[in-house]
Scaffold this motif. Structure first.
Motif, PDB file in Angstrom:
ATOM      1  N   TRP A   1       1.014  -1.383  -0.024  1.00 36.79           N
ATOM      2  CA  TRP A   1       0.267   0.044   0.390  1.00 36.79           C
ATOM      3  C   TRP A   1       0.807   1.075  -0.085  1.00 36.79           C
ATOM      4  O   TRP A   1       0.299   2.221  -0.762  1.00 36.79           O
ATOM      5  N   PHE A   2       2.168   1.218   0.456  1.00 38.45           N
ATOM      6  CA  PHE A   2       2.798   2.636   0.891  1.00 38.45           C
ATOM      7  C   PHE A   2       3.585   2.794  -0.641  1.00 38.45           C
ATOM      8  O   PHE A   2       2.797   3.999  -1.940  1.00 38.45           O
ATOM      9  N   TYR A   3       3.757   1.794  -1.445  1.00 37.40           N
ATOM     10  CA  TYR A   3       4.267   1.342  -3.145  1.00 37.40           C
ATOM     11  C   TYR A   3       3.043   1.777  -3.956  1.00 37.40           C
ATOM     12  O   TYR A   3       3.684   2.810  -4.522  1.00 37.40           O
ATOM     13  N   ARG A   4       1.647   1.864  -3.212  1.00 35.04           N
ATOM     14  CA  ARG A   4       0.532   2.085  -4.596  1.00 35.04           C
ATOM     15  C   ARG A   4       0.496   4.114  -4.640  1.00 35.04           C
ATOM     16  O   ARG A   4       0.122   3.918  -4.869  1.00 35.04           O
ATOM     17  N   GLY A   5       0.459   4.307  -2.811  1.00 34.64           N
ATOM     18  CA  GLY A   5       0.259   5.825  -3.200  1.00 34.64           C
ATOM     19  C   GLY A   5       1.486   6.209  -4.047  1.00 34.64           C
ATOM     20  O   GLY A   5       1.455   7.330  -4.707  1.00 34.64           O
ATOM     21  N   PHE A   6       2.480   5.666  -3.095  1.00 35.51           N
ATOM     22  CA  PHE A   6       4.054   6.295  -3.753  1.00 35.51           C
ATOM     23  C   PHE A   6       3.661   6.561  -6.147  1.00 35.51           C
ATOM     24  O   PHE A   6       4.375   7.297  -6.393  1.00 35.51           O
ATOM     25  N   ASP A   7       3.621   5.498  -5.927  1.00 31.91           N
ATOM     26  CA  ASP A   7       3.349   4.626  -7.322  1.00 31.91           C
ATOM     27  C   ASP A   7       1.456   5.913  -8.395  1.00 31.91           C
ATOM     28  O   ASP A   7       2.757   7.172  -8.749  1.00 31.91           O
ATOM     29  N   ALA A   8       1.140   5.899  -7.439  1.00 31.36           N
ATOM     30  CA  ALA A   8      -0.321   6.732  -8.096  1.00 31.36           C
ATOM     31  C   ALA A   8      -0.180   7.931  -7.857  1.00 31.36           C
ATOM     32  O   ALA A   8      -0.600   9.656  -9.083  1.00 31.36           O
ATOM     33  N   GLY A   9       0.471   8.533  -6.580  1.00 32.71           N
ATOM     34  CA  GLY A   9       0.096   9.903  -6.680  1.00 32.71           C
ATOM     35  C   GLY A   9      -0.845  10.738  -5.902  1.00 32.71           C
ATOM     36  O   GLY A   9      -1.472  11.734  -6.497  1.00 32.71           O
ATOM     37  N   SER A  10      -2.129   9.783  -5.827  1.00 30.84           N
ATOM     38  CA  SER A  10      -3.161  10.546  -5.553  1.00 30.84           C
ATOM     39  C   SER A  10      -4.081   9.403  -4.266  1.00 30.84           C
ATOM     40  O   SER A  10      -3.854   8.447  -4.833  1.00 30.84           O
ATOM     41  N   PHE A  11      -4.805  10.842  -4.109  1.00 29.27           N
ATOM     42  CA  PHE A  11      -5.833  10.180  -3.126  1.00 29.27           C
ATOM     43  C   PHE A  11      -6.454   9.639  -3.316  1.00 29.27           C
ATOM     44  O   PHE A  11      -6.640   7.711  -2.855  1.00 29.27           O
ATOM     45  N   GLY A  12      -7.164   9.504  -4.417  1.00 29.73           N
ATOM     46  CA  GLY A  12      -8.021   8.289  -4.989  1.00 29.73           C
ATOM     47  C   GLY A  12      -7.078   6.860  -5.144  1.00 29.73           C
ATOM     48  O   GLY A  12      -7.998   5.668  -4.589  1.00 29.73           O
ATOM     49  N   ALA A  13      -6.363   6.667  -5.243  1.00 27.78           N
ATOM     50  CA  ALA A  13      -5.555   5.322  -5.135  1.00 27.78           C
ATOM     51  C   ALA A  13      -5.824   4.429  -3.838  1.00 27.78           C
ATOM     52  O   ALA A  13      -5.067   3.405  -3.412  1.00 27.78           O
ATOM     53  N   CYS A  14      -5.378   5.303  -2.913  1.00 24.96           N
ATOM     54  CA  CYS A  14      -5.655   4.848  -1.538  1.00 24.96           C
ATOM     55  C   CYS A  14      -6.640   4.221  -1.046  1.00 24.96           C
ATOM     56  O   CYS A  14      -6.528   4.328   0.273  1.00 24.96           O
ATOM     57  N   ASP A  15      -7.451   4.488  -1.781  1.00 21.98           N
ATOM     58  CA  ASP A  15      -8.798   4.094  -1.047  1.00 21.98           C
ATOM     59  C   ASP A  15      -8.898   2.571  -0.438  1.00 21.98           C
ATOM     60  O   ASP A  15      -9.329   1.340  -1.742  1.00 21.98           O
ATOM     61  N   THR A  16      -8.438   2.025   0.554  1.00 22.43           N
ATOM     62  CA  THR A  16      -8.737   0.772   0.907  1.00 22.43           C
ATOM     63  C   THR A  16     -10.065  -0.054   1.577  1.00 22.43           C
ATOM     64  O   THR A  16     -10.165  -1.072   2.132  1.00 22.43           O
ATOM     65  N   PHE A  17     -10.468   0.626   1.609  1.00 23.32           N
ATOM     66  CA  PHE A  17     -11.593   0.531   1.735  1.00 23.32           C
ATOM     67  C   PHE A  17     -13.052   0.026   0.763  1.00 23.32           C
ATOM     68  O   PHE A  17     -14.139  -0.749   0.700  1.00 23.32           O
ATOM     69  N   GLN A  18     -12.679  -0.011  -0.640  1.00 20.55           N
ATOM     70  CA  GLN A  18     -13.168  -0.293  -1.745  1.00 20.55           C
ATOM     71  C   GLN A  18     -13.281  -2.380  -2.384  1.00 20.55           C
ATOM     72  O   GLN A  18     -13.254  -2.464  -2.511  1.00 20.55           O
ATOM     73  N   VAL A  19     -11.404  -2.524  -1.365  1.00 21.35           N
ATOM     74  CA  VAL A  19     -10.985  -3.172  -2.261  1.00 21.35           C
ATOM     75  C   VAL A  19     -12.012  -4.289  -0.888  1.00 21.35           C
ATOM     76  O   VAL A  19     -11.124  -4.563  -0.039  1.00 21.35           O
TER      77      VAL A  19
END
Ligand SMILES: [Zn+2]
Length: 292
Positions: free
Chosen positions: A269-287
């Motif tokens: 998840w750290f890498y996902r945020g780093f890669d995407a650089g957007s807040f929307g990419a960090c929605d851990t509640f939709q997975v």
């Protein structure tokens, strides 16, 4: 440290050395002594208190769980300057992300940061010196005890200076969750849940904070970031995953009690945020939970 040398220092940081017991607790204690031993008892205790103070020991700090030597670490703290610079960096990057993505009406209210040694009293209660970094939504402050950063290097083998920045960014991530209203939603949902379901929500919260730390790192990719930093941060994320902590403490691993996610999840998840650089990419509640 060199990388942060010429960077802005945050004004939102306060230092609290050897935080003592609150005034209310002292009043209760004196009233108790008076009721048992009268004014002579109070006089003896007060004389004893100032006697210890004279020789450099703060009895209140001892009561609060700190040790007298810890109070010297804040102020001449080896990490203080770096912390001020990293906090300033999170302020700048989150102000931009809030503006660009229209979060909270485009306004980012930066958190206050408290660097403490000994115990600390917060709107979330009194924390002992060994609590580790935490965020208190009640007063919107991030708390760091100086000892944790040393432990990060020694106990968790997370060397280099970037893991410290990652931990700061993770706690600021919890502040972001509070500002955008996610924390409140999660807490009220948890109130209607059983323990294991509630723990799952907590894992989602923690992995999102890791993702938001990654988003912050993305904002630094052209400035502070140096080769190897992301690996260092991921090592830190792995070192403080719930499964690793449980294993180190000698216990068997019980996934239903995880509240931070596994080491592998935290890295991802750290890498996902780093890669995407957007807040929307960090929605851990939709997975779905099994695919987090
Ligand atoms: Zn956290």
């Amino acid at each position: 440290m060199a990388r942060w040398d010429n960077r802005r220092r945050s004004d939102n940081v306060e230092r609290r050395a050897g935080q003592a017991v609150g005034a209310g607790a002292i009043f209760m204690l004196i009233r108790f002594i008076f009721s048992k031993f009268g004014i002579v008892g109070v006089a003896v205790v007060v004389a004893g208190y100032f006697g210890l103070k004279q020789i450099g020991i703060d009895p209140l700090q001892l009561l609060a769980g700190g040790s007298p030597t810890q109070s010297t670490e804040v102020g001449d703290g080896q990490y203080d300057d770096e912390i001020l610079a990293v906090v300033a960096s999170t302020e700048d990057i989150w102000a931009r992300v809030f503006r660009e993505e229209g979060l909270n009406g485009g306004i980012y209210p930066a958190p206050k940061v408290v660097i403490f040694s000994g115990a600390v009293s917060t709107a979330c209660g009194t924390a002992p010196s060994s609590v580790g970094p935490f965020y208190c939504p009640g007063d919107r402050k991030v708390y760091f005890d100086t000892i944790f950063f040393k432990e990060l290097e020694t106990r968790f083998n997370a060397g280099g200076d970037f893991p410290r920045a990652y931990v700061i960014a993770h706690e600021v991530g919890h502040h972001v969750q509070t500002v955008v209203g996610i924390s409140d939603q999660v807490r009220s949902a948890q109130g209607r849940m059983g323990q294991s379901e509630s723990n799952q929500m907590q894992v989602r919260m923690e992995l999102q904070a890791d993702c938001l730390a990654g988003l912050w790192a993305n904002g630094e990719r052209r400035q502070a970031l140096e080769p190897g930093d992301i690996e260092e941060a991921l090592t830190a994320a792995a070192a403080i995953g719930d499964d690793t902590l449980q294993r180190r403490s000698g216990g068997t691993i019980k996934p239903e009690t995880f509240t931070h996610g596994t080491s592998e999840q935290r890295k991802r998840w750290f890498y996902r945020g780093f890669d995407a650089g957007s807040f929307g990419a960090c929605d851990t509640f939709q997975v779905p939970y099994s695919q987090l």
